[in-house]
Write an enzyme that holds these catalytic residues in place. Structure first.
Site, PDB file in Angstrom:
ATOM      1  N   GLY A 183      42.298  35.769  48.585  1.00  0.00           N
ATOM      2  CA  GLY A 183      41.050  36.441  48.964  1.00  0.00           C
ATOM      3  C   GLY A 183      41.245  37.504  50.034  1.00  0.00           C
ATOM      4  N   ASP A 187      29.368  45.780  47.472  1.00  0.00           N
ATOM      5  CA  ASP A 187      30.020  47.069  47.143  1.00  0.00           C
ATOM      6  C   ASP A 187      29.655  47.553  45.742  1.00  0.00           C
ATOM      7  OD1 ASP A 187      31.711  45.174  45.919  1.00  0.00           O
ATOM      8  OD2 ASP A 187      33.587  46.105  46.627  1.00  0.00           O
ATOM      9  N   SER A 225      42.923  40.362  49.349  1.00  0.00           N
ATOM     10  CA  SER A 225      43.223  41.578  48.580  1.00  0.00           C
ATOM     11  C   SER A 225      44.707  41.847  48.416  1.00  0.00           C
ATOM     12  CB  SER A 225      42.573  42.806  49.215  1.00  0.00           C
ATOM     13  OG  SER A 225      41.214  42.731  49.030  1.00  0.00           O
ATOM     14  N   SER A 226      45.429  40.815  48.013  1.00  0.00           N
ATOM     15  CA  SER A 226      46.848  41.028  47.717  1.00  0.00           C
ATOM     16  C   SER A 226      46.976  42.036  46.577  1.00  0.00           C
ATOM     17  CB  SER A 226      47.531  39.713  47.364  1.00  0.00           C
ATOM     18  OG  SER A 226      46.820  39.040  46.357  1.00  0.00           O
ATOM     19  N   TYR A 256      32.581  36.319  38.868  1.00  0.00           N
ATOM     20  CA  TYR A 256      32.429  37.656  39.472  1.00  0.00           C
ATOM     21  C   TYR A 256      31.739  38.587  38.468  1.00  0.00           C
ATOM     22  CZ  TYR A 256      33.677  41.853  42.121  1.00  0.00           C
ATOM     23  OH  TYR A 256      33.629  43.024  42.845  1.00  0.00           O
ATOM     24  N   ASP A 305      38.047  46.965  48.542  1.00  0.00           N
ATOM     25  CA  ASP A 305      39.415  46.542  48.875  1.00  0.00           C
ATOM     26  C   ASP A 305      40.374  47.728  48.871  1.00  0.00           C
ATOM     27  OD1 ASP A 305      38.029  44.204  48.594  1.00  0.00           O
ATOM     28  OD2 ASP A 305      39.099  43.525  46.815  1.00  0.00           O
ATOM     29  N   GLU A 364      29.095  41.066  51.687  1.00  0.00           N
ATOM     30  CA  GLU A 364      29.823  40.471  50.562  1.00  0.00           C
ATOM     31  C   GLU A 364      29.023  40.604  49.276  1.00  0.00           C
ATOM     32  OE1 GLU A 364      33.136  40.185  50.525  1.00  0.00           O
ATOM     33  OE2 GLU A 364      32.948  38.776  52.197  1.00  0.00           O
ATOM     34  N   HIS A 365      29.731  41.032  48.242  1.00  0.00           N
ATOM     35  CA  HIS A 365      29.137  41.287  46.923  1.00  0.00           C
ATOM     36  C   HIS A 365      28.069  42.387  47.014  1.00  0.00           C
ATOM     37  CE1 HIS A 365      31.248  38.236  44.583  1.00  0.00           C
ATOM     38  NE2 HIS A 365      31.265  37.543  45.693  1.00  0.00           N
ATOM     39  N   ARG A 410      43.145  43.098  53.294  1.00  0.00           N
ATOM     40  CA  ARG A 410      41.948  43.293  54.120  1.00  0.00           C
ATOM     41  C   ARG A 410      41.208  41.988  54.322  1.00  0.00           C
ATOM     42  NH1 ARG A 410      39.312  40.599  51.404  1.00  0.00           N
ATOM     43  NH2 ARG A 410      38.280  41.036  49.440  1.00  0.00           N
TER      44      ARG A 410
HETATM   45  C1  GLA Z   1      36.305  41.106  45.577  1.00  0.00           C
HETATM   46  C2  GLA Z   1      36.199  42.509  44.996  1.00  0.00           C
HETATM   47  C3  GLA Z   1      35.474  43.441  45.955  1.00  0.00           C
HETATM   48  C4  GLA Z   1      34.143  42.833  46.410  1.00  0.00           C
HETATM   49  C5  GLA Z   1      34.342  41.393  46.878  1.00  0.00           C
HETATM   50  C6  GLA Z   1      33.036  40.713  47.189  1.00  0.00           C
HETATM   51  O1  GLA Z   1      37.136  41.121  46.712  1.00  0.00           O
HETATM   52  O2  GLA Z   1      37.491  43.017  44.743  1.00  0.00           O
HETATM   53  O3  GLA Z   1      35.269  44.686  45.350  1.00  0.00           O
HETATM   54  O4  GLA Z   1      33.185  42.921  45.394  1.00  0.00           O
HETATM   55  O5  GLA Z   1      35.017  40.618  45.921  1.00  0.00           O
HETATM   56  O6  GLA Z   1      32.413  41.310  48.276  1.00  0.00           O
END
Ligand code: GLA
Length: 390
Positions: free
Chosen positions: A135, A46, A137-138, A233, A183, A43-44, A37
């Protein structure tokens, strides 16, 4: 030039030939895929119960395989980073450290959290066009692809939201990453031609059309990944929880800017800035979805840039490479907006631009960026699904 995106047919054929090589000419009976995705904005947010606006990519993880004859569970992966395919027998006890989030841990996690039992033994081969650790979402695409594979072997009730949640659990328990739901959600539930405005509190999503041939979503991979990514994170999540607790809210989703300013004296400067980013970013995401729906690309682009600046200055998850890519893209006429996407500290930027200026933008960014970027021109794609084997 943008990198070519391999077709599903190419990936399935690659995985099937590898399967035949590894398993003495047996042929796979099942094929599935799940997408990576890109997050357009939000961003940050969820894990703060806020909104996100990601879309599923035509970059996918493909799994082919069959039930195993002797009940063993063997998985093989071919990665661009390895000289040889890696074969792991998941029916054997795990060797070595549990802490490294290698791909086999994700598969173990998905088997562990799969929602129908017993999970039969299988032989499977995984190939992916999602850049690893880039970044995009592999890892979520691997989890969701495996879950989809298990659904063909031993069907569960088919609930896609429960599937996304199970895959998120797999990442928490078996890879040690306390990620939000974005993701896995978009990898499982993505819709072709649409971004998804996901409400991470109610777990409902509204598809937002994004199929105007005059605009393009360009992904630029910085091809750097700083080691801070995963530890920071966890730190950010904790800072957000601290901020919500100080504001007397169950999450920052429930807090307004007014609440934050009213309690400013109770927050240290860092916690204040983290909360400020999250509260503003949740608002920006809702506005951005509306702008996208109305084809107001200038406004959308402006919000993307505000998001990037906030991630850089308040949330402090950007890095010089991502900042450089965003600045370079914004210098080109016809670029609406650009921002870092995903967790940060490396990985990719996402840029919304006029279709007519794509080549010029790629060239300009390539000239300006001090590293070696790679580019993907993408369109919103469908979520995980089973595929026909010819
Ligand atoms: C990573 C996490 C997601 C989200 C993003 C930041 O991709 O897997 O859940 O928190 O960072 O938006």
């Amino acid at each position: 030039m943008a990198s070519p995106i391999p077709s599903l047919a190419q990936l399935v054929s690659e995985a099937s030939s590898l399967y035949k090589n590894m398993f003495a000419d047996d042929t796979p009976q099942i094929a599935v895929c799940a997408p990576g995705r890109v997050n357009l904005i939000g961003e940050h947010t969820d894990y703060n119960n806020g909104y996100v606006l990601p879309m599923a990519l035509p970059l996918v993880t493909v799994v082919v395989g069959s039930p195993s004859i002797n009940g063993d569970t063997v998985v093989v992966t071919a990665s661009e980073h390895a000289d040889e395919p890696r074969r792991v027998d998941l029916s054997l006890p795990k060797e070595g450290s549990t802490s490294s989030p290698c791909w086999a841990n994700y598969v173990r996690g998905v088997i562990h959290h799969y929602r129908a039992r017993p999970v039969p033994g299988f032989r499977a081969v995984v190939v992916s066009s999602v850049p690893l650790g880039g970044g995009l979402s592999s890892s979520a695409s691997l989890e969701v692809a495996f879950y989809t594979f298990l659904q063909q072997l031993r069907p569960d009730d088919g609930d896609k939201l429960a599937k996304a949640l199970a895959c998120q659990q797999a990442e928490h328990t078996h890879a040690g990453v306390p990620c939000g739901i974005m993701d896995q959600f978009v990898s499982a539930l993505g819709t072709e031609g649409h971004a998804l405005l996901i409400d991470c509190r109610s777990l409902e999503a509204i598809p937002v059309p994004l199929a105007d041939p005059q605009v393009v979503i360009l992904i630029t991979n910085s091809n750097v990944k700083h080691s801070l990514a995963s530890s920071e994170y966890t730190v950010r999540r904790r800072q957000c929880e601290d901020a919500a607790a100080i504001l007397g809210k169950s999450s920052l989703r429930d807090a307004t800017m007014k609440d934050l300013e009213g309690s400013r004296a109770k927050l240290d400067d860092v916690t204040y800035r983290r909360a400020r980013h999250v509260i503003a970013e949740i608002n920006r995401t809702v506005k951005a979805a509306e702008a996208l729906k109305n084809g107001a690309y200038q406004e959308f682009g402006q919000l993307m840039v505000e998001s990037h600046n906030s991630l850089r200055d308040l949330y402090e998850v950007s890095c010089k490479e991502l900042d450089e890519l965003v600045s370079a893209a914004m210098e080109v006429d016809g670029v609406f907006g650009s921002r870092m996407t995903g967790g940060g500290f490396g990985g990719c930027t996402v840029t919304l631009l006029k279709a007519t200026v794509v080549d010029g933008t790629i060239q300009h960014v390539q000239e300006r960026y001090h590293g070696s970027p790679t580019f993907f021109v993408t369109t919103p794609s469908a979520g995980a699904r089973a595929l026909q084997l010819s």
